[in-house]
Design an enzyme around this catalytic site. Structure first.
Site, PDB file in Angstrom:
ATOM      1  N   HIS A   1       0.852  -1.190   0.000  1.00  0.00           N
ATOM      2  CA  HIS A   1       0.000   0.000   0.000  1.00  0.00           C
ATOM      3  C   HIS A   1       0.884   1.235   0.000  1.00  0.00           C
ATOM      4  O   HIS A   1       1.943   1.244   0.606  1.00  0.00           O
ATOM      5  CB  HIS A   1      -0.895   0.018   1.248  1.00  0.00           C
ATOM      6  CG  HIS A   1      -2.059   0.955   1.123  1.00  0.00           C
ATOM      7  ND1 HIS A   1      -1.952   2.294   1.392  1.00  0.00           N
ATOM      8  CD2 HIS A   1      -3.320   0.741   0.711  1.00  0.00           C
ATOM      9  CE1 HIS A   1      -3.121   2.869   1.169  1.00  0.00           C
ATOM     10  NE2 HIS A   1      -3.965   1.960   0.751  1.00  0.00           N
TER      11      HIS A   1
ATOM     12  N   ASP B   1      -8.088  -4.964  -0.355  1.00  0.00           N
ATOM     13  CA  ASP B   1      -8.565  -5.795  -1.472  1.00  0.00           C
ATOM     14  C   ASP B   1      -8.259  -7.269  -1.304  1.00  0.00           C
ATOM     15  O   ASP B   1      -8.737  -8.094  -2.079  1.00  0.00           O
ATOM     16  CB  ASP B   1      -7.920  -5.288  -2.778  1.00  0.00           C
ATOM     17  CG  ASP B   1      -8.440  -3.904  -3.130  1.00  0.00           C
ATOM     18  OD1 ASP B   1      -7.627  -2.979  -3.277  1.00  0.00           O
ATOM     19  OD2 ASP B   1      -9.668  -3.754  -3.199  1.00  0.00           O
TER      20      ASP B   1
HETATM   21  C1  SDX Z   1      -6.088   0.263  -3.054  1.00  0.00           C
HETATM   22  O1  SDX Z   1      -4.173   4.668  -2.052  1.00  0.00           O
HETATM   23  C2  SDX Z   1      -5.158   4.091  -1.478  1.00  0.00           C
HETATM   24  O2  SDX Z   1      -5.586   4.450  -0.414  1.00  0.00           O
HETATM   25  C3  SDX Z   1      -5.766   2.940  -2.259  1.00  0.00           C
HETATM   26  C4  SDX Z   1      -6.828   2.132  -1.545  1.00  0.00           C
HETATM   27  C5  SDX Z   1      -8.096   2.926  -1.325  1.00  0.00           C
HETATM   28  O3  SDX Z   1      -8.857   2.571  -0.399  1.00  0.00           O
HETATM   29  O4  SDX Z   1      -8.386   3.825  -2.144  1.00  0.00           O
HETATM   30  O5  SDX Z   1      -6.337   1.688  -0.284  1.00  0.00           O
HETATM   31  C6  SDX Z   1      -7.242   0.914  -2.360  1.00  0.00           C
HETATM   32  O6  SDX Z   1      -5.804   0.609  -4.173  1.00  0.00           O
HETATM   33  C7  SDX Z   1      -5.261  -0.746  -2.294  1.00  0.00           C
HETATM   34  C8  SDX Z   1      -4.040  -1.269  -3.127  1.00  0.00           C
HETATM   35  C9  SDX Z   1      -4.567  -2.351  -4.095  1.00  0.00           C
HETATM   36  N1  SDX Z   1      -3.506  -2.737  -5.035  1.00  0.00           N
HETATM   37  C10 SDX Z   1      -2.907  -3.945  -4.977  1.00  0.00           C
HETATM   38  O7  SDX Z   1      -3.108  -4.773  -4.092  1.00  0.00           O
HETATM   39  C11 SDX Z   1      -1.919  -4.202  -6.122  1.00  0.00           C
HETATM   40  C12 SDX Z   1      -0.617  -4.794  -5.559  1.00  0.00           C
HETATM   41  N2  SDX Z   1       0.060  -3.727  -4.781  1.00  0.00           N
HETATM   42  C13 SDX Z   1       1.092  -2.986  -5.472  1.00  0.00           C
HETATM   43  O8  SDX Z   1       0.907  -2.808  -6.837  1.00  0.00           O
HETATM   44  C14 SDX Z   1       1.596  -1.781  -4.672  1.00  0.00           C
HETATM   45  O9  SDX Z   1       1.818  -2.211  -3.393  1.00  0.00           O
HETATM   46  C15 SDX Z   1       0.772  -0.507  -4.648  1.00  0.00           C
HETATM   47  C16 SDX Z   1       0.441  -0.031  -5.999  1.00  0.00           C
HETATM   48  C17 SDX Z   1      -0.469  -0.710  -3.852  1.00  0.00           C
HETATM   49  C18 SDX Z   1       1.607   0.564  -3.930  1.00  0.00           C
HETATM   50  O10 SDX Z   1       2.730   0.771  -4.710  1.00  0.00           O
HETATM   51  P1  SDX Z   1       3.816   1.886  -4.336  1.00  0.00           P
HETATM   52  O11 SDX Z   1       3.446   2.608  -3.099  1.00  0.00           O
HETATM   53  O12 SDX Z   1       4.064   2.706  -5.560  1.00  0.00           O
HETATM   54  O13 SDX Z   1       5.065   1.028  -3.954  1.00  0.00           O
HETATM   55  P2  SDX Z   1       6.150   0.587  -4.952  1.00  0.00           P
HETATM   56  O14 SDX Z   1       5.517   0.124  -6.215  1.00  0.00           O
HETATM   57  O15 SDX Z   1       7.156   1.682  -5.034  1.00  0.00           O
HETATM   58  O16 SDX Z   1       6.772  -0.697  -4.221  1.00  0.00           O
HETATM   59  C19 SDX Z   1       7.808  -0.569  -3.265  1.00  0.00           C
HETATM   60  C20 SDX Z   1       8.560  -1.891  -3.351  1.00  0.00           C
HETATM   61  C21 SDX Z   1       9.024  -2.231  -4.782  1.00  0.00           C
HETATM   62  O17 SDX Z   1      10.159  -3.095  -4.694  1.00  0.00           O
HETATM   63  P3  SDX Z   1      11.671  -2.402  -4.756  1.00  0.00           P
HETATM   64  O18 SDX Z   1      11.680  -1.595  -6.055  1.00  0.00           O
HETATM   65  O19 SDX Z   1      11.769  -1.552  -3.513  1.00  0.00           O
HETATM   66  O20 SDX Z   1      12.582  -3.588  -4.778  1.00  0.00           O
HETATM   67  O21 SDX Z   1       7.694  -2.962  -2.964  1.00  0.00           O
HETATM   68  C22 SDX Z   1       7.484  -3.836  -4.069  1.00  0.00           C
HETATM   69  C23 SDX Z   1       7.882  -3.067  -5.310  1.00  0.00           C
HETATM   70  O22 SDX Z   1       8.284  -3.961  -6.353  1.00  0.00           O
HETATM   71  N3  SDX Z   1       6.062  -4.177  -4.064  1.00  0.00           N
HETATM   72  C24 SDX Z   1       5.584  -5.394  -4.312  1.00  0.00           C
HETATM   73  C25 SDX Z   1       4.200  -5.279  -4.138  1.00  0.00           C
HETATM   74  N4  SDX Z   1       3.879  -4.012  -3.806  1.00  0.00           N
HETATM   75  C26 SDX Z   1       5.041  -3.331  -3.764  1.00  0.00           C
HETATM   76  N5  SDX Z   1       6.200  -6.551  -4.657  1.00  0.00           N
HETATM   77  C27 SDX Z   1       5.379  -7.628  -4.832  1.00  0.00           C
HETATM   78  N6  SDX Z   1       4.033  -7.601  -4.675  1.00  0.00           N
HETATM   79  C28 SDX Z   1       3.406  -6.444  -4.332  1.00  0.00           C
HETATM   80  N7  SDX Z   1       2.083  -6.408  -4.185  1.00  0.00           N
END
Ligand code: SDX
Length: 428
Positions: free
Chosen positions: A307, A364
């Site tokens: 998140h 989710d």
């Molecule tokens: C919602 O914003 C809100 O409030 C949203 C929400 C709402 O109520 O409106 O809460 C609802 O959208 C919840 C999130 C639902 N999405 C997912 O579950 C999709 C999977 N999650 C990711 O795509 C991700 O965690 C995000 C998009 C939610 C957040 O991404 P960020 O904050 O941009 O973080 P990032 O992509 O920079 O990740 C940081 C690190 C990275 O690795 P490094 O580059 O540091 O090595 O964490 C890793 C990412 O690759 N990472 C994951 C991951 N989420 C982040 N690796 C594997 N699986 C994941 N799910």
């Protein structure tokens, strides 16, 4: 604490006010950054460090896993309030009295008829259309049938628009589902509660009585509360920036629905179920999917994890996880997917990659399991998210307009070609 932030650029010092919110958050007010530094701006992809506004609606503490709407904790609201009360609280700032709540519901019912010509728009969609695309189109189409743009300075005009969209949106949600299922479009029943009416419009078969299931009604009411607002998330920021050009409320909501559709945002609840189904088909091999999620060469992410703000458990996920157990048990549903989800959660919570990046289950991760247990098709999960988020979007849009926020127009850092002479086509 000093209430000034000092920035030094090429030996020049610049001071900017530090402002503190009611929950002791601190922000640097850079409204005058560019003008006082002779053109210096900031870059912050995804706005990870940048606040777009001051808001009084929802507070999140990502480190502590805290969420509150207008000062009331999500735990108390999920336990003690119903969805319409929470919608009223988010939009108007206070929990309604019984009279206000009853009138709110009556006024919403009075607006729950949708122009029959919208049925023709529904008919034009193929059954294969994704429900989020249908819902976004139908919401935008409401503008055609309710052309007057909202006069936000008129309490009466704003209230009328609020009850109008809260009355019509559930009909559009139900019609989106029934279109896919080839069922006649239902107008609902004014004698029912808000959530009961949603369920009846969605699921009533033309040739049989619809029997309400209190477990399902209570579970959906709680899920809608948990999804109702979440400060400046992607779709809410979209609603605010579209509305900042003084586009109408329905047009702004339609844009928000499109932003929510994305699998990184609200579309994740559908993606979680598809991921869990794939793991189940793959013999429940969670370790394989954990490895994929950690492999930088693999675009796969563990859907429902991570998140932007929560670097702790999403408080909503905790509540939904408990509800998932209760609802499925009460409904007598044995869903192997739930066991796979719990196994995956345990693995991730003990895996160094996820622990180091503070990736916890989000809202989710478990919501789709309950929706499925309630008989809602997977590609309708994000539509249910939109139904819950509707009052939050309305509240944030109304706050942005009442505060007379300027049109949203970010700056950029240009990294393209510098000035060069035109070359005629016969010389290229
Ligand atoms: C919602 O914003 C809100 O409030 C949203 C929400 C709402 O109520 O409106 O809460 C609802 O959208 C919840 C999130 C639902 N999405 C997912 O579950 C999709 C999977 N999650 C990711 O795509 C991700 O965690 C995000 C998009 C939610 C957040 O991404 P960020 O904050 O941009 O973080 P990032 O992509 O920079 O990740 C940081 C690190 C990275 O690795 P490094 O580059 O540091 O090595 O964490 C890793 C990412 O690759 N990472 C994951 C991951 N989420 C982040 N690796 C594997 N699986 C994941 N799910």
């Amino acid at each position: 604490m000093a209430n000034i932030a000092t920035l030094e650029i090429n030996g020049e010092k610049y001071e900017f006010p530090l402002i503190e919110g009611t929950e002791k958050e601190v922000a640097i007010d850079i409204k005058n950054l560019r003008s006082t530094t002779g053109g210096v701006t900031t870059i912050d992809p995804g706005y990870k460090n940048t606040g777009s506004c001051e808001s009084s609606i929802t507070f999140l503490d990502g480190e502590k896993g805290i969420l509150s709407y207008r000062g009331y904790s999500i735990e108390e609201l999920a336990e003690k309030a119903d969805f319409l009360e929470v919608a009223y609280l988010l939009i108007f700032g206070e929990l309604p009295t019984k009279e206000q709540n009853d009138k709110f519901h009556e006024d919403i019912k009075a607006e729950s008829l949708v122009d029959d010509d919208i049925r023709k728009i529904v008919d034009a969609f193929p059954k294969s259309a994704h429900p989020m695309g249908v819902l976004s189109s139908l919401t935008s189409a409401l503008t055609a049938f309710n052309p007057s743009s909202v006069n936000v300075d008129s309490e009466e005009d704003m209230y009328k628009s609020v009850v109008r969209i809260l009355g019509k949106f559930p009909v559009l949600v139900a019609w989106t589902l029934r279109k896919k299922q080839g069922l006649p479009l239902d107008y609902g029943d004014k004698n029912l509660g808000y959530v009961e009416n949603v369920l009846k419009m969605m699921f009533k078969k033309p040739n049989e009585e619809y029997v309400q299931n209190k477990i399902v009604v209570d579970a959906l009411d709680k899920l809608l509360i948990l999804h109702a607002d979440h400060e400046q998330n992607c779709s809410t920021s979209t609603v605010r920036i579209v509305g900042s050009s003084h586009a109408g409320l329905f047009a702004s909501l339609s844009a928000g629905i499109s932003a929510l559709w994305g699998p990184l945002h609200g579309g994740a609840n559908q993606a979680v179920l598809e991921m869990l189904e794939a793991i189940k088909e793959d013999g429940g091999d969670t370790k394989k999917y954990m490895a994929k999620a950690k492999d930088k060469e693999d675009p796969f992410r563990l859907m429902g994890f991570g998140h932007r703000v929560y670097k702790n458990f999403d408080p909503r996920a905790k509540i939904i996880k408990v509800a998932a157990d209760e609802v499925l048990a009460d409904l007598g549903v044995e869903d192997p997917i739930l066991e796979i989800a719990k196994g995956l959660e345990q693995e991730a919570l003990n895996d160094d990659y996820f622990v180091k990046r503070k990736l916890y289950p989000n809202v989710d991760f478990y919501s789709g399991i309950i929706y499925r247990g309630m008989g809602i098709p997977t590609d309708m999960f994000t539509v249910m998210f939109a139904l819950g988020r509707l009052p939050g979007w309305i509240a944030q849009w109304r706050e942005m307009r009442l505060r007379k926020e300027p049109i949203g127009r970010p700056r950029q850092l240009y990294i393209g070609e510098t000035k060069r002479p035109f070359v005629p086509i016969n010389k290229r």
